[in-house]
Scaffold this motif. Sequence first.
Motif, PDB file in Angstrom:
ATOM      1  N   ARG A 129      51.192  -1.112  20.827  1.00 17.05           N
ATOM      2  CA  ARG A 129      51.780  -0.770  22.127  1.00 17.05           C
ATOM      3  C   ARG A 129      52.132   0.705  22.220  1.00 17.05           C
ATOM      4  O   ARG A 129      52.018   1.309  23.282  1.00 17.05           O
ATOM      5  CB  ARG A 129      53.029  -1.626  22.370  1.00 17.05           C
ATOM      6  N   ALA A 130      52.567   1.296  21.098  1.00 14.61           N
ATOM      7  CA  ALA A 130      52.927   2.720  21.125  1.00 14.61           C
ATOM      8  C   ALA A 130      51.716   3.596  21.400  1.00 14.61           C
ATOM      9  O   ALA A 130      51.837   4.647  22.029  1.00 14.61           O
ATOM     10  CB  ALA A 130      53.567   3.118  19.796  1.00 14.61           C
ATOM     11  N   LEU A 131      50.544   3.161  20.958  1.00 16.87           N
ATOM     12  CA  LEU A 131      49.332   3.946  21.187  1.00 16.87           C
ATOM     13  C   LEU A 131      48.709   3.665  22.545  1.00 16.87           C
ATOM     14  O   LEU A 131      47.989   4.497  23.081  1.00 16.87           O
ATOM     15  CB  LEU A 131      48.305   3.681  20.088  1.00 16.87           C
ATOM     16  N   GLU A 132      48.969   2.500  23.084  1.00 13.37           N
ATOM     17  CA  GLU A 132      48.409   2.152  24.386  1.00 13.37           C
ATOM     18  C   GLU A 132      49.297   2.618  25.541  1.00 13.37           C
ATOM     19  O   GLU A 132      48.855   2.616  26.683  1.00 13.37           O
ATOM     20  CB  GLU A 132      48.189   0.646  24.469  1.00 13.37           C
ATOM     21  N   TRP A 133      50.522   3.011  25.245  1.00 19.04           N
ATOM     22  CA  TRP A 133      51.439   3.445  26.288  1.00 19.04           C
ATOM     23  C   TRP A 133      50.895   4.722  26.939  1.00 19.04           C
ATOM     24  O   TRP A 133      50.701   5.741  26.301  1.00 19.04           O
ATOM     25  CB  TRP A 133      52.827   3.687  25.707  1.00 19.04           C
ATOM     26  N   LYS A 134      50.608   4.636  28.216  1.00 22.50           N
ATOM     27  CA  LYS A 134      50.105   5.749  29.023  1.00 22.50           C
ATOM     28  C   LYS A 134      48.932   6.451  28.340  1.00 22.50           C
ATOM     29  O   LYS A 134      48.858   7.672  28.288  1.00 22.50           O
ATOM     30  CB  LYS A 134      51.213   6.725  29.347  1.00 22.50           C
ATOM     31  N   ASP A 135      48.041   5.654  27.801  1.00 24.12           N
ATOM     32  CA  ASP A 135      46.787   6.155  27.227  1.00 24.12           C
ATOM     33  C   ASP A 135      47.026   7.165  26.097  1.00 24.12           C
ATOM     34  O   ASP A 135      46.562   8.291  26.131  1.00 24.12           O
ATOM     35  CB  ASP A 135      45.911   6.758  28.320  1.00 24.12           C
ATOM     36  N   ASN A 136      47.780   6.714  25.081  1.00 26.33           N
ATOM     37  CA  ASN A 136      48.017   7.477  23.854  1.00 26.33           C
ATOM     38  C   ASN A 136      48.897   8.708  24.083  1.00 26.33           C
ATOM     39  O   ASN A 136      48.733   9.739  23.431  1.00 26.33           O
ATOM     40  CB  ASN A 136      46.685   7.883  23.218  1.00 26.33           C
ATOM     41  N   LEU A 137      49.852   8.604  24.984  1.00 27.81           N
ATOM     42  CA  LEU A 137      50.705   9.746  25.299  1.00 27.81           C
ATOM     43  C   LEU A 137      51.765   9.991  24.231  1.00 27.81           C
ATOM     44  O   LEU A 137      52.113  11.141  23.958  1.00 27.81           O
ATOM     45  CB  LEU A 137      51.369   9.546  26.667  1.00 27.81           C
ATOM     46  N   LEU A 138      52.274   8.940  23.582  1.00 26.25           N
ATOM     47  CA  LEU A 138      53.338   9.107  22.587  1.00 26.25           C
ATOM     48  C   LEU A 138      52.921   9.992  21.413  1.00 26.25           C
ATOM     49  O   LEU A 138      53.637  10.941  21.075  1.00 26.25           O
ATOM     50  CB  LEU A 138      53.829   7.743  22.100  1.00 26.25           C
ATOM     51  N   PRO A 139      51.775   9.735  20.757  1.00 26.64           N
ATOM     52  CA  PRO A 139      51.373  10.651  19.683  1.00 26.64           C
ATOM     53  C   PRO A 139      51.128  12.076  20.167  1.00 26.64           C
ATOM     54  O   PRO A 139      51.377  13.038  19.445  1.00 26.64           O
ATOM     55  CB  PRO A 139      50.080  10.036  19.133  1.00 26.64           C
ATOM     56  N   THR A 140      50.668  12.217  21.393  1.00 25.57           N
ATOM     57  CA  THR A 140      50.445  13.544  21.948  1.00 25.57           C
ATOM     58  C   THR A 140      51.769  14.285  22.120  1.00 25.57           C
ATOM     59  O   THR A 140      51.870  15.476  21.807  1.00 25.57           O
ATOM     60  CB  THR A 140      49.728  13.444  23.301  1.00 25.57           C
ATOM     61  N   LEU A 141      52.773  13.580  22.596  1.00 24.57           N
ATOM     62  CA  LEU A 141      54.090  14.202  22.781  1.00 24.57           C
ATOM     63  C   LEU A 141      54.783  14.487  21.458  1.00 24.57           C
ATOM     64  O   LEU A 141      55.614  15.393  21.374  1.00 24.57           O
ATOM     65  CB  LEU A 141      54.976  13.304  23.642  1.00 24.57           C
ATOM     66  N   LEU A 142      54.453  13.736  20.415  1.00 22.92           N
ATOM     67  CA  LEU A 142      55.106  13.918  19.114  1.00 22.92           C
ATOM     68  C   LEU A 142      54.462  15.004  18.255  1.00 22.92           C
ATOM     69  O   LEU A 142      55.032  15.388  17.238  1.00 22.92           O
ATOM     70  CB  LEU A 142      55.105  12.600  18.341  1.00 22.92           C
ATOM     71  N   TYR A 143      53.313  15.516  18.635  1.00 25.87           N
ATOM     72  CA  TYR A 143      52.593  16.471  17.792  1.00 25.87           C
ATOM     73  C   TYR A 143      53.439  17.702  17.454  1.00 25.87           C
ATOM     74  O   TYR A 143      53.682  17.997  16.286  1.00 25.87           O
ATOM     75  CB  TYR A 143      51.285  16.897  18.469  1.00 25.87           C
TER      76      TYR A 143
END
Length: 117
Positions: A85-99
Amino acid sequence: MARRRICLAVTKDDNKNPRFGFSTWTAISFSVSLLLVVVVDQTQIREIAGDTSLTYLEYFAIAQYIVIMGIFANAILIGSETKFRALEWKDNLLPTLLYWPVLIGLFFVFTLFVFAT
């Protein structure tokens, strides 16, 4: 006024996938090439320093290793059939914001480690 969606290069959306050409193999080859660049950079730092112990600048290379491996793991998980779910949230936005917070946080932790001890 139409609402525009943020669209990133790593996506599970099949409609966007042909436009970006994302594949797990592409992510693996990109990660390996980035790791090679960091290894060469770290080797040059070690040759210039002439020291066998870790220098302060080499900790930045270690932080880059960690972040690149995180990007690699993210691409593998996106390309797999499992649902996160963390990766599917808004099309992988969480890892992008955490970089950037993760990378700069690692720099800060390593700086504290080197200069506070």
